[in-house]
Motif scaffolding. Sequence first.
Motif, PDB file in Angstrom:
ATOM      1  N   ALA A   1       0.934  -1.361  -0.146  1.00 48.98           N
ATOM      2  CA  ALA A   1       0.002  -0.022   0.006  1.00 48.98           C
ATOM      3  C   ALA A   1       0.982   1.413  -0.003  1.00 48.98           C
ATOM      4  CB  ALA A   1      -0.948  -0.200   1.212  1.00 48.98           C
ATOM      5  N   ALA A   2       2.011   1.250   0.923  1.00 45.20           N
ATOM      6  CA  ALA A   2       2.750   2.374   0.741  1.00 45.20           C
ATOM      7  C   ALA A   2       3.587   2.737  -0.551  1.00 45.20           C
ATOM      8  CB  ALA A   2       3.891   2.142   1.905  1.00 45.20           C
ATOM      9  N   VAL A   3       3.826   1.902  -1.257  1.00 46.93           N
ATOM     10  CA  VAL A   3       4.448   1.903  -2.676  1.00 46.93           C
ATOM     11  C   VAL A   3       3.609   2.308  -3.581  1.00 46.93           C
ATOM     12  CG1 VAL A   3       5.390   0.599  -4.494  1.00 46.93           C
ATOM     13  CG2 VAL A   3       6.215   0.146  -2.096  1.00 46.93           C
ATOM     14  N   VAL A   4       2.192   1.704  -3.450  1.00 50.10           N
ATOM     15  CA  VAL A   4       1.203   2.237  -4.534  1.00 50.10           C
ATOM     16  C   VAL A   4       0.676   3.825  -4.316  1.00 50.10           C
ATOM     17  CG1 VAL A   4      -1.226   2.148  -4.977  1.00 50.10           C
ATOM     18  CG2 VAL A   4       0.147   0.120  -4.737  1.00 50.10           C
ATOM     19  N   VAL A   5       0.779   4.210  -2.969  1.00 50.08           N
ATOM     20  CA  VAL A   5       0.470   5.516  -2.618  1.00 50.08           C
ATOM     21  C   VAL A   5       1.607   6.610  -3.118  1.00 50.08           C
ATOM     22  CG1 VAL A   5       0.234   7.262  -0.803  1.00 50.08           C
ATOM     23  CG2 VAL A   5      -1.260   5.109  -0.639  1.00 50.08           C
ATOM     24  N   ALA A   6       2.715   5.935  -3.009  1.00 48.57           N
ATOM     25  CA  ALA A   6       4.110   6.902  -3.465  1.00 48.57           C
ATOM     26  C   ALA A   6       3.965   6.909  -5.096  1.00 48.57           C
ATOM     27  CB  ALA A   6       5.263   6.105  -2.855  1.00 48.57           C
ATOM     28  N   VAL A   7       3.627   5.906  -5.714  1.00 44.12           N
ATOM     29  CA  VAL A   7       3.560   5.880  -7.090  1.00 44.12           C
ATOM     30  C   VAL A   7       2.645   6.685  -7.517  1.00 44.12           C
ATOM     31  CG1 VAL A   7       3.073   4.742  -9.219  1.00 44.12           C
ATOM     32  CG2 VAL A   7       4.665   3.706  -7.379  1.00 44.12           C
ATOM     33  N   LEU A   8       1.218   6.893  -6.870  1.00 42.61           N
ATOM     34  CA  LEU A   8       0.211   7.621  -7.308  1.00 42.61           C
ATOM     35  C   LEU A   8       0.577   9.122  -7.016  1.00 42.61           C
ATOM     36  CD1 LEU A   8      -2.725   5.664  -6.191  1.00 42.61           C
ATOM     37  CD2 LEU A   8      -2.160   5.966  -8.434  1.00 42.61           C
ATOM     38  N   VAL A   9       1.254   9.406  -5.883  1.00 43.87           N
ATOM     39  CA  VAL A   9       1.706  10.812  -5.670  1.00 43.87           C
ATOM     40  C   VAL A   9       2.749  11.320  -6.516  1.00 43.87           C
ATOM     41  CG1 VAL A   9       2.848  12.104  -3.766  1.00 43.87           C
ATOM     42  CG2 VAL A   9       1.088  10.560  -2.996  1.00 43.87           C
ATOM     43  N   VAL A  10       3.695  10.518  -6.805  1.00 48.51           N
ATOM     44  CA  VAL A  10       4.925  11.099  -7.876  1.00 48.51           C
ATOM     45  C   VAL A  10       4.379  11.209  -9.188  1.00 48.51           C
ATOM     46  CG1 VAL A  10       7.168  10.572  -8.762  1.00 48.51           C
ATOM     47  CG2 VAL A  10       6.421  10.133  -6.153  1.00 48.51           C
ATOM     48  N   ASN A  11       3.823  10.142  -9.453  1.00 48.77           N
ATOM     49  CA  ASN A  11       3.512  10.195 -11.171  1.00 48.77           C
ATOM     50  C   ASN A  11       4.835   9.583 -11.853  1.00 48.77           C
ATOM     51  OD1 ASN A  11       2.791  10.325 -13.975  1.00 48.77           O
ATOM     52  ND2 ASN A  11       1.331  11.920 -13.669  1.00 48.77           N
ATOM     53  N   PRO A  12       5.236   8.512 -12.196  1.00 50.05           N
ATOM     54  CA  PRO A  12       6.612   8.095 -12.586  1.00 50.05           C
ATOM     55  C   PRO A  12       6.774   8.854 -13.998  1.00 50.05           C
ATOM     56  CG  PRO A  12       5.606   6.295 -11.547  1.00 50.05           C
ATOM     57  CD  PRO A  12       4.688   7.386 -11.602  1.00 50.05           C
ATOM     58  N   VAL A  13       5.776   9.178 -14.790  1.00 53.44           N
ATOM     59  CA  VAL A  13       5.896   9.831 -16.188  1.00 53.44           C
ATOM     60  C   VAL A  13       6.338  11.055 -16.144  1.00 53.44           C
ATOM     61  CG1 VAL A  13       4.564  10.208 -18.273  1.00 53.44           C
ATOM     62  CG2 VAL A  13       4.150   8.171 -17.086  1.00 53.44           C
ATOM     63  N   ARG A  14       5.761  11.762 -15.310  1.00 52.07           N
ATOM     64  CA  ARG A  14       6.211  13.170 -15.052  1.00 52.07           C
ATOM     65  C   ARG A  14       7.743  13.034 -14.489  1.00 52.07           C
ATOM     66  NH1 ARG A  14       1.969  16.250 -11.608  1.00 52.07           N
ATOM     67  NH2 ARG A  14       3.496  17.737 -11.846  1.00 52.07           N
ATOM     68  N   THR A  15       7.939  12.223 -13.774  1.00 53.47           N
ATOM     69  CA  THR A  15       9.359  12.317 -13.012  1.00 53.47           C
ATOM     70  C   THR A  15      10.380  11.981 -14.290  1.00 53.47           C
ATOM     71  OG1 THR A  15       8.620  11.149 -10.933  1.00 53.47           O
ATOM     72  CG2 THR A  15      10.920  10.967 -11.387  1.00 53.47           C
ATOM     73  N   LEU A  16      10.231  11.008 -15.070  1.00 54.52           N
ATOM     74  CA  LEU A  16      11.102  10.694 -16.085  1.00 54.52           C
ATOM     75  C   LEU A  16      11.237  11.881 -17.078  1.00 54.52           C
ATOM     76  CD1 LEU A  16       9.909   7.382 -17.410  1.00 54.52           C
ATOM     77  CD2 LEU A  16      12.044   7.831 -16.120  1.00 54.52           C
ATOM     78  N   ALA A  17      10.273  12.726 -17.255  1.00 54.29           N
ATOM     79  CA  ALA A  17      10.097  13.916 -18.089  1.00 54.29           C
ATOM     80  C   ALA A  17      11.363  15.053 -17.292  1.00 54.29           C
ATOM     81  CB  ALA A  17       8.742  14.746 -18.284  1.00 54.29           C
ATOM     82  N   ALA A  18      11.245  15.103 -15.837  1.00 56.00           N
ATOM     83  CA  ALA A  18      11.823  16.210 -15.272  1.00 56.00           C
ATOM     84  C   ALA A  18      13.193  15.506 -15.173  1.00 56.00           C
ATOM     85  CB  ALA A  18      11.304  16.237 -13.781  1.00 56.00           C
ATOM     86  N   VAL A  19      13.514  14.579 -15.262  1.00 57.85           N
ATOM     87  CA  VAL A  19      15.142  13.991 -15.123  1.00 57.85           C
ATOM     88  C   VAL A  19      15.737  13.926 -16.386  1.00 57.85           C
ATOM     89  CG1 VAL A  19      16.564  12.016 -14.690  1.00 57.85           C
ATOM     90  CG2 VAL A  19      14.572  12.181 -13.129  1.00 57.85           C
ATOM     91  N   ASN A  20      14.978  13.665 -17.405  1.00 59.98           N
ATOM     92  CA  ASN A  20      15.436  13.775 -18.987  1.00 59.98           C
ATOM     93  C   ASN A  20      15.306  15.299 -19.421  1.00 59.98           C
ATOM     94  OD1 ASN A  20      16.478  11.376 -18.923  1.00 59.98           O
ATOM     95  ND2 ASN A  20      14.421  10.606 -19.229  1.00 59.98           N
ATOM     96  N   THR A  21      15.571  16.265 -18.862  1.00 56.39           N
ATOM     97  CA  THR A  21      15.458  17.727 -19.106  1.00 56.39           C
ATOM     98  C   THR A  21      16.168  18.091 -20.426  1.00 56.39           C
ATOM     99  OG1 THR A  21      15.219  19.895 -18.244  1.00 56.39           O
ATOM    100  CG2 THR A  21      17.064  18.647 -17.702  1.00 56.39           C
ATOM    101  N   ASP A  22      15.464  18.641 -21.421  1.00 57.27           N
ATOM    102  CA  ASP A  22      16.055  19.116 -22.558  1.00 57.27           C
ATOM    103  C   ASP A  22      15.190  20.366 -23.110  1.00 57.27           C
ATOM    104  OD1 ASP A  22      13.650  18.247 -23.508  1.00 57.27           O
ATOM    105  OD2 ASP A  22      14.804  16.243 -24.451  1.00 57.27           O
ATOM    106  N   TYR A  23      15.656  20.949 -24.207  1.00 53.53           N
ATOM    107  CA  TYR A  23      14.934  22.215 -24.582  1.00 53.53           C
ATOM    108  C   TYR A  23      13.655  21.879 -25.125  1.00 53.53           C
ATOM    109  CZ  TYR A  23      19.381  24.687 -24.280  1.00 53.53           C
ATOM    110  OH  TYR A  23      20.500  25.017 -23.661  1.00 53.53           O
ATOM    111  N   SER A  24      13.073  20.610 -24.996  1.00 53.82           N
ATOM    112  CA  SER A  24      11.659  20.671 -25.408  1.00 53.82           C
ATOM    113  C   SER A  24      10.886  21.083 -24.300  1.00 53.82           C
ATOM    114  CB  SER A  24      11.347  18.879 -25.457  1.00 53.82           C
ATOM    115  OG  SER A  24      11.635  18.368 -24.516  1.00 53.82           O
TER     116      SER A  24
END
Length: 690
Positions: A506-529
């Motif tokens: 349950a803790a892992v599920v809540v963390a994933v929902l709070v974070v939204n991994p798709v947006r995390t990948l976009a934030a890490v792979n930052t570029d001029y897009s």
Amino acid sequence: MADSPTRPASLPGLSVVTTAWTELFRWLTALFECTAPAVAARDRAATAGMLAVILLAGGFTRFWGLDNVGLHGDEETMAMAVRHIVEDGTPILPSGMLYPRGLTQLYLMAASVRLFGESEWALRLPSAICGVVMIALVFAAGRRFLRPHWNLALTASVAFLPHLITYSQTARMYIFMLTAIAAAMVCIFAWERNGKTGSLLGAIAAFLIGIDFQPLTVTVTPLFLLPGLLQRDMRKLTGGLAAMAVVLLFYVFFDGWVNAQYPVPPKDVAEDVGPPPIESTPAPYQPLALSFQIALWVAGLAAAFLAFRLGRQVQPRSMSIIVTLLLFGVVLCQLLLMYHIAAILFVVSFVMARRNSAREVLIPFCIFGLGCAVIALIHGTALASRPGSIIQIVGAMVGQPSVWPYVRIAEFAPVAAVLASITVAVALFNLSSRAPATDYSLLAISCVWVPLFAIGFILWNVPSRYTAASLLPLLLCAFAFAQRAVDWMNDRWIPPGRFRAFQAIAAVVVAVLVVNPVRTLAAVNTDYSSHPDHKGAAQFMQSLGFTEDDVLIAEDVLQQTYYLGKVDYWLLSRKYARRFVERVNGRILDFYTHTPVIMSAADLEAVLAQYRDRRIFIIGSGENQRDGRRDMRGDMYETLQSGRFPVIYTGRDGLTKIWRIEPEVARQVSPVASRPAIAATRPAPSAASE
């Protein structure tokens, strides 16, 4: 009786105040229960290992691609001040203005530049390090409310939350502010446990440093009140109030000093275009048609009658009067188009009525709510008949304080915002049922809702970063509520042998929902897009070998001044430029760089005519592109989009453009020195040539 003449006379007024304060303290402390968990010793080794993994992963997300993009937003303002610190030790901008914001961060950035040389990576390095430190501090603070599984989930959420990654990769002060708040939380919770003055002084120091980074840190000072209220300790509550007073006093003086460093923009620059967007308020009230006014007053009188009947059901009589007045306030605020205040008064009156009434008041409140809904329907119908979007209609009905701060903080983590909102709703329901609310709901009310409510009085449509001070309390409350909810499910549906496994999942599920991994990948792979290409535009201009004889006009004067040394004109509509200008010798200049400002199509045409025998370059911006910069350019938008000027460069972001206007007569360009290389030398502080 022999010694009675020597006894000090008591002060009746002081005795009454003391008694009232004591009774208020007892009443407040009885409203909340402490839910601090006990940590089993056998969990500590595994928890430490997982924490180390999270810290490494959080460090990776912050350092990966730290210099992928050039400076943007307000980073270059910090960079110009840092450049001057490296040279002579003071944070001076090209205009000669002392830059007073985030002084501690500025000197940390200057130290990084001295060690590694001037680059985007060196300027952002302190932010990235600070972002990792914040992860560890959040874990330490989370132990106050969360068991290991849930505390690790909270820590992982902080490590991977997209906005926090972005803040950690940006040379601005918001990640430092959040780190200072996390440190203050650690110290305050330690003071709650051990009662040591050193812990309280540490919290005060963290707040003072946080205010230096960003004055909005002051909005979460109610943290100081939690230990006294939750432990029912009058001495700690008094100490917390004293600490809060010290921080507030420092804030008043420091914020006054910061504001004193800024020139006062001339009011006549844009007095005909209304207040700046961030300070705008709902449209002023305009009288409704007579038929709507009659309908409103009839509905209002009916709702007032229902309020009177409802209030009489509450006992004792003193509470009946208070509830009745609150309900009358609901109706009055509705009639005055102040629905935000009306909703709050409605909730408070319901809690007080249900808590103090011997009879069930839910149905009477539902009937009263229908009467209020009729008033809202009449208002909505009347306003819908006028020009404006649905958002504008809702804004006009809501009134002040603004509700935009609630929306803005939800943009950081929508799921966490929903969980924190449910936390407050459950707390209010418990209070109305004469049951205590949880300690984390007190944190949600005092450090999330109260600050956002106060910000709504000051500014209307705020950027999300202005609400960031409440982000860590919001996340902590969200995970504490999720932990409690899962415990409730465990007690009813989960076999005892599967308790720990279910908690972990349950803790892992809540963390994933709070974070939204798709947006995390976009934030890490930052570029001029996702970032504007100011640096690419500056590099292109350098490649042209332009001279002092050419005229440079920039939409983002700060970025191009940093990269190119200086520009000749700043192009921005009066609506937005007016907050950053001053009048010097009759000229309107940007007060950061002392660059003359082009604020209208007429100004632009005048400059083009004045320099018709020179090459003119207009360096556009890739920022604020929601409407293609139409609003930022004002009536200059049509001029730039008319096709009169050829586009000679399009940035890697696909949005930043450079237009060139060739001279009308041929001329021989004299071989004068070119501009300074990008980010290599300090820009000249002199104003642009006429």
